[in-house]
Design a protein around this motif. Structure first.
Motif, PDB file in Angstrom:
ATOM      1  N   LYS A  55       0.851  -1.209   0.000  1.00 44.31           N
ATOM      2  CA  LYS A  55       0.000   0.000   0.000  1.00 44.31           C
ATOM      3  C   LYS A  55       0.883   1.253   0.000  1.00 44.31           C
ATOM      4  CE  LYS A  55      -3.483  -2.728   2.381  1.00 44.31           C
ATOM      5  NZ  LYS A  55      -4.922  -2.650   2.167  1.00 44.31           N
ATOM      6  N   ILE A  67      -5.112   8.550  -2.313  1.00 42.50           N
ATOM      7  CA  ILE A  67      -5.264   7.092  -2.176  1.00 42.50           C
ATOM      8  C   ILE A  67      -5.566   6.687  -0.734  1.00 42.50           C
ATOM      9  CG2 ILE A  67      -4.123   4.861  -2.494  1.00 42.50           C
ATOM     10  CD1 ILE A  67      -2.450   6.266  -4.715  1.00 42.50           C
ATOM     11  N   ILE A  72      -7.077  -0.293  -1.209  1.00 47.90           N
ATOM     12  CA  ILE A  72      -6.093  -1.052  -1.990  1.00 47.90           C
ATOM     13  C   ILE A  72      -6.152  -2.475  -1.449  1.00 47.90           C
ATOM     14  CG2 ILE A  72      -3.658  -1.283  -2.655  1.00 47.90           C
ATOM     15  CD1 ILE A  72      -3.284   1.605  -1.568  1.00 47.90           C
ATOM     16  N   ILE A  84      -2.611  -6.341  -7.090  1.00 51.03           N
ATOM     17  CA  ILE A  84      -3.599  -5.407  -6.547  1.00 51.03           C
ATOM     18  C   ILE A  84      -4.918  -5.622  -7.279  1.00 51.03           C
ATOM     19  CG2 ILE A  84      -4.239  -2.965  -6.367  1.00 51.03           C
ATOM     20  CD1 ILE A  84      -1.313  -2.329  -5.760  1.00 51.03           C
ATOM     21  N   ARG A  86      -8.110  -5.121  -9.156  1.00 47.89           N
ATOM     22  CA  ARG A  86      -8.448  -4.010 -10.052  1.00 47.89           C
ATOM     23  C   ARG A  86      -9.910  -3.604  -9.883  1.00 47.89           C
ATOM     24  NH1 ARG A  86      -4.300  -3.032 -13.835  1.00 47.89           N
ATOM     25  NH2 ARG A  86      -5.741  -1.491 -14.650  1.00 47.89           N
ATOM     26  N   TYR A  89     -12.331   1.647  -8.227  1.00 42.10           N
ATOM     27  CA  TYR A  89     -11.564   2.695  -7.530  1.00 42.10           C
ATOM     28  C   TYR A  89     -10.105   2.717  -8.006  1.00 42.10           C
ATOM     29  CZ  TYR A  89      -9.084   4.995  -3.709  1.00 42.10           C
ATOM     30  OH  TYR A  89      -8.262   5.828  -2.973  1.00 42.10           O
ATOM     31  N   ILE A  90      -9.468   1.544  -8.017  1.00 42.33           N
ATOM     32  CA  ILE A  90      -8.049   1.465  -8.428  1.00 42.33           C
ATOM     33  C   ILE A  90      -7.918   1.804  -9.910  1.00 42.33           C
ATOM     34  CG2 ILE A  90      -6.108  -0.146  -8.804  1.00 42.33           C
ATOM     35  CD1 ILE A  90      -6.404   0.633  -5.871  1.00 42.33           C
TER      36      ILE A  90
END
Ligand SMILES: CC(C)(COP(=O)(O)OP(=O)(O)OC[C@H]1O[C@@H](n2cnc3c(N)ncnc32)[C@H](O)[C@@H]1OP(=O)(O)O)[C@@H](O)C(=O)NCCC(=O)NCCS
Length: 120
Positions: A55, A67, A72, A84, A86, A89-90
């Motif tokens: 993170k 962020i 995350i 991570i 997907r 948001y990401i």
């Protein structure tokens, strides 16, 4: 905030900093799936520490203070390789940085965990 095509972040943390965290503390930073994964190991603090490093490294790679750590989520593929998740948001965050690919690597030993994140 900076905008580059290839962005790398790294973080190292002492594992014992997670020793006295409360359940509420974990839930503020880690997702349910991360907590479930980490707690499936006897040495769960190494796992929490590795996730935390990812993170931090992700934030460093993007240099983006919007962020939120708890958004995350680090998961693993069938070979155990971390990635991570997907989420929308990401995807939105990395699209803002003109990127579409994220690579993650984690390592830990008795006292430290380290992670590298590459965003392209
Ligand atoms: C992955 C491997 C290199 C880990 O090395 P290690 O020195 O024992 O442990 P490290 O502390 O350096 O790394 C552990 C981290 O490696 C990562 N990892 C595990 N499997 C991985 C893989 N296949 N590819 C990339 N990273 C992997 C994980 O993030 C793990 O930490 P986490 O569980 O907290 O997320 C080693 O276990 C290995 O070679 N495994 C075989 C990989 C493989 O191909 N497995 C196929 C299964 S069918």
């Amino acid at each position: 905030m900076c905008y580059n095509n290839n962005m790398i972040g790294i973080d190292i943390e002492k594992i014992n900093r997670f020793e006295h965290w409360t359940d509420e503390g974990y839930r503020r930073i880690f997702t349910d799936k991360e907590i479930e994964y980490a707690r499936s190991y006897e040495n769960c603090l190494e796992r929490f520490c590795g996730f935390y490093c990812v993170k931090e490294a992700f934030v460093k790679a993007l240099d983006d203070d919007r962020i939120i750590f708890s958004k995350i989520e680090i998961l693993h593929n069938e070979n155990g390789k971390p990635y991570i998740n997907r989420t929308p948001y990401i995807n939105e965050i990395i699209r803002d940085h003109f990127a579409n690919k994220i690579d993650v690597s984690i390592s830990h030993c008795k006292d430290y965990a380290v992670a590298v994140v590459l965003v392209e």
